[in-house]
Structure formats: C-alpha cells, structure tokens
Design an enzyme around this catalytic site. Structure first.
Site, PDB file in Angstrom:
ATOM      1  NE  ARG A   9       4.649 -64.873   5.671  1.00  8.50           N
ATOM      2  CZ  ARG A   9       5.029 -63.808   5.687  1.00  8.50           C
ATOM      3  NH1 ARG A   9       6.453 -63.655   5.598  1.00  8.50           N
ATOM      4  NH2 ARG A   9       4.369 -62.873   5.948  1.00  8.50           N
ATOM      5  NE  ARG A  14       1.282 -57.591   5.284  1.00  8.48           N
ATOM      6  CZ  ARG A  14       1.847 -58.921   5.311  1.00  8.48           C
ATOM      7  NH1 ARG A  14       1.016 -59.708   4.811  1.00  8.48           N
ATOM      8  NH2 ARG A  14       2.957 -59.012   5.665  1.00  8.48           N
ATOM      9  NE  ARG A  37       2.050 -62.855   9.075  1.00  7.07           N
ATOM     10  CZ  ARG A  37       3.035 -61.898   8.819  1.00  7.07           C
ATOM     11  NH1 ARG A  37       4.357 -62.383   9.012  1.00  7.07           N
ATOM     12  NH2 ARG A  37       2.966 -60.523   8.662  1.00  7.07           N
ATOM     13  NE  ARG A  49       6.290 -53.121   7.786  1.00 10.46           N
ATOM     14  CZ  ARG A  49       6.492 -54.324   8.364  1.00 10.46           C
ATOM     15  NH1 ARG A  49       7.116 -54.601   9.374  1.00 10.46           N
ATOM     16  NH2 ARG A  49       5.927 -55.210   7.666  1.00 10.46           N
ATOM     17  CE  LYS A  65      10.333 -56.611   6.052  1.00  7.97           C
ATOM     18  NZ  LYS A  65       9.309 -56.973   4.830  1.00  7.97           N
TER      19      LYS A  65
END
Ligand code: AMP
Length: 225
Positions: A127, A174, A163, A88, A13
């Site tokens: 990531r 998540r 992160r 969300r 996203k």
C-alpha cells in the site's frame, strides 16, 4: 443512513467507505485519517496519539471517542455518515450507541469485510498513499497508471509514501489487536441485527464494491417499506 465499515486493517474499509459515501452523498468519517491529519499538523492530540499509532496499538478510547463525537456533531453529519475504523473496541461501540441514543437514532448497517491475515500483510506491504491529496494505491493490485512512484490524481503528482504503520511487524501487531479487541464487535452487531459480512478473499475492490452496493440497496429498500 449511518453505516459502519468493519474489518481488519487492510481489509479495504477506506476504499469501500469512500465509494459508499460518494454514492450516498454522506461524509466519510475515518478516525485514522483524523489522527493522521493531527500528526501532520503537529497538534497536541497528534502528539498524544503518535506513540500508539507507531506501535500498532489502539489510541485510548477516551481520546478516540472525543474526536469522533466532535466530528459527527458537525452539520454535514446530520443526515448520516459512513464510519471507517470506528468503533474498534466494545467501549467505543457503547459510546457510539449512547451518542446516537441521545439523538434518537441508531446504526442502520454494519458491513464486515472479511480477509485472511496473510492477505492483509501482503496487501499492506504494497500500500502506498499520497501525502498531499490522500489518494491510496497498491503497487500490486492498484498501481498509479502514469508513474509507479507518483500520485496520478490530476495536477497532484506527489511522490507516494508508505505509512509507517504498514511495515510488516507493525501490521502483525495491528492484526493481533484487531483479533483481540475489535473482532468481538462482529458478534455484538450480529446480535443487534444490523450485521452483513462479505468474504473478500480473492476479490478486487470493484468486486467487493458490487457486493457492498447490493447490501446497501437491500437496506435502502427495507427502510422505505
Ligand atoms: P486506520 O487508518 O484506520 O488503520 O488507523 C490507523 C491507526 O490510528 C490505528 O492503527 C490506531 O493506532 C489509530 N486509530 C484509528 N482509529 C482508531 C480507533 N477507532 N480506536 C483506536 N485507535 C484508532
């Protein structure tokens, strides 16, 4: 144009929203980025949000809707924006609808980026982001060109970090939250007639963007006729 990028964590996203925003000359509004800025600056809001973010949970709707309302009330959002990571939950979608209805406008387009859970865990564990300029890399699919561990944005060169909420156990939490609380928004926006879906499995970010661009071009054409 007011666009929402929907999709599980790690669906891409942020990457797509940034490109869309640049192309359309609109602000990219990411509630995750806003929360991370507050965490970094040690504000009261950041303190309140931290435990939810660290646990892979959603920050409560009242707090999240307040920061979103604040951001989209700024002058640069008057002509539209690209939302990334908001709404969300059903509560957030309704709050947004109310906010927009008060301005006599609505959401023009919701693009849902569909990826499989295993691909998400794989992508997010690789990531890395730059703590200084915010650039995002992937050690497997989009590594920095110059030096594996450092940002290659000109004059940045900061050491890249992972992160805390991209650790595999937090990613799984998540994903559970996404399936339970956020995924029902797909049906909600389909019902509103503004949903477009892209199956992103096996596609690289440029290939996904090509599809995103085509969807936006079709929407632009329909808005001008
Ligand atoms: P993101 O960068 O969009 O993945 O967001 C990182 C984290 O910030 C999420 O896992 C949530 O804890 C929190 N967050 C971001 N956006 C929202 C939202 N719309 N509602 C609730 N929590 C959010």
């Amino acid at each position: 144009m007011r666009i929402i990028l929907l999709g599980a964590p790690g669906a891409g996203k942020g990457t797509q929203a940034k490109r869309v925003a640049e192309r359309l000359g609109l602000p990219h509004v990411s509630t995750g980025d806003i929360f991370r800025k507050h965490l970094k600056e040690g504000t009261e809001l950041g303190r309140q949000a931290q435990r939810y973010i660290d646990a892979g949970e959603l920050v409560p709707d009242d707090l999240t809707c307040a920061i979103l309302a604040d951001r989209v009330a700024q002058d640069d959002c008057a002509g539209g924006y690209v939302l990334d990571g908001f709404p969300r939950s059903q509560g957030q979608a309704l709050a947004l609808e109310k906010l927009l209805a008060a301005q006599g406008v609505g959401i023009d387009l919701v693009i849902d980026l569909v990826v499989q859970d295993e691909e998400v865990v794989d992508r997010l564990s690789a990531r890395r982001s730059c703590p200084k300029c915010g650039a995002v890399f992937n050690t497997k699919y989009n590594p920095p060109r110059l030096d594996a561990g450092h940002c290659d944005v000109p004059d940045c060169n900061m050491e890249l970090v992972q992160r805390a909420d991209d650790k595999p156990e937090t990613v799984r939490q998540r994903l559970r939250v996404y399936a339970e609380v956020t995924a029902p928004l797909v049906a909600y926006y389909r019902g509103a007639g503004v949903l477009e879906q892209i199956d992103c499995s096996g596609l690289n970010p440029d290939e996904v963007y090509e599809r995103v661009r085509a969807i936006i071009a079709a929407k632009e054409a329909s808005l001008t006729t």
